[in-house]
Design a protein around this motif. Structure first.
Motif, short mmCIF file in Angstrom:
data_model
loop_
_atom_site.label_atom_id
_atom_site.label_comp_id
_atom_site.label_asym_id
_atom_site.label_seq_id
_atom_site.Cartn_x
_atom_site.Cartn_y
_atom_site.Cartn_z
N PRO A 85 0.82 -1.20 0.00
CA PRO A 85 0.00 0.00 0.00
C PRO A 85 0.86 1.26 0.00
N SER A 86 0.28 2.32 -0.51
CA SER A 86 0.99 3.59 -0.53
C SER A 86 1.10 4.13 0.88
N GLN A 87 1.93 5.14 1.05
CA GLN A 87 2.15 5.73 2.37
C GLN A 87 0.99 6.64 2.79
N ASN A 88 0.08 6.94 1.86
CA ASN A 88 -1.03 7.82 2.19
C ASN A 88 -1.94 7.15 3.22
N GLY A 89 -2.05 7.79 4.37
CA GLY A 89 -2.93 7.25 5.40
C GLY A 89 -2.30 6.18 6.25
N VAL A 90 -1.10 5.75 5.96
CA VAL A 90 -0.43 4.73 6.76
C VAL A 90 0.28 5.42 7.93
N GLN A 156 -2.80 -2.12 5.56
CA GLN A 156 -3.91 -1.61 4.75
C GLN A 156 -4.06 -0.11 5.01
N PRO A 157 -4.21 0.69 3.96
CA PRO A 157 -4.34 2.14 4.18
C PRO A 157 -5.63 2.48 4.93
N ILE A 158 -5.52 3.52 5.75
CA ILE A 158 -6.70 4.00 6.47
C ILE A 158 -7.68 4.60 5.48
N GLN A 159 -8.96 4.21 5.63
CA GLN A 159 -9.97 4.71 4.70
C GLN A 159 -10.16 6.21 4.89
N ASN A 160 -10.49 6.87 3.80
CA ASN A 160 -10.69 8.33 3.84
C ASN A 160 -11.71 8.70 4.91
N GLY A 161 -11.35 9.67 5.72
CA GLY A 161 -12.27 10.15 6.75
C GLY A 161 -12.18 9.39 8.05
N ASP A 165 -8.02 5.79 15.60
CA ASP A 165 -8.81 5.01 16.56
C ASP A 165 -9.85 4.16 15.84
N GLN A 166 -10.48 4.74 14.83
CA GLN A 166 -11.47 3.98 14.05
C GLN A 166 -10.78 2.85 13.27
#
Length: 202
Positions: A85-90, A156-161, A165-166
């Motif tokens: 996965p990309s680093q975005n949100g990781v 796995q990247p964190i989903q947008n929004g 914690d979620q």
């Protein structure tokens, strides 16, 4: 007198000859044995490391295999590539380590508090009583697999929004699903002679 002396000398010669022959045979045997001892000494020593088997009160005759939670080896067939996965949100390494520890501790508590009930409910679903002696085996097997499964979900990247914690809560829920599925799969594949009484006999 001289004839007796001559016979005595002949007798001594014959005795000495026989003794010499015996000594030569013994010398050959000694040389052969020394050669074998040298060959044995030249061989590298065989070392057997200490082996310990601990079964921790597992009272069953045969219990083999691995309780797979998450992906089974058979599930990997046909999957050609796992993309990184990309680093975005990781999360960064420090946050990731903190998340890993929190999730692992939460799953350990969940197992300690709920595994017995999960086994009981799954047994009722499959219509047989589950022997309590399987609990430690299942618990240890799942705990061994937790780090790799948590790592899989942390990748796995964190989903947008979604907040971290979620994301942790989402991973925890995935782990719970895998635990339930793993216990179900394990109990489904137990040999008939290792299952308890039918549910109707409860």
């Amino acid at each position: 007198m001289s004839q007796n002396l001559y016979q005595a000398i002949q007798s001594i010669q014959a005795y000495v000859y026989a003794q010499d022959k015996t000594i030569r045979k013994l010398q050959k045997k000694i040389e052969m044995l020394e050669k074998k001892v040298t060959e044995l000494n030249d061989r590298p020593p065989i070392r057997v490391e200490k082996m310990e088997y601990k079964f921790d009160q597992l009272k069953v005759e045969t219990l083999e295999g691995t309780l797979n939670i998450g992906l089974n080896p058979s599930d990997l067939q046909g999957i050609e590539d796992f993309s990184v996965p990309s680093q975005n949100g990781v999360p960064n390494p420090k946050e990731r380590m903190s998340m890993f520890t929190e999730i692992e501790n939460s799953v350990h508590r969940y197992l300690d508090e709920n595994l017995q009930m999960i086994m009981k409910n799954t047994g009722e679903q499959l219509q047989f009583r589950v022997d309590d002696t399987y609990r430690d085996f299942i618990l240890q097997d799942i705990k061994k697999q937790l780090p790799s499964r948590i790592e899989y979900y942390l990748n796995q990247p964190i989903q947008n929004g979604s907040t971290q914690d979620q994301h942790k809560e989402w991973i925890f829920e995935q782990m719970k699903k895998e635990i339930h599925h793993g216990v179900l799969t394990f109990l489904q594949h137990l040999p008939e002679n290792m299952k308890g009484p039918n549910q109707n006999e409860f």
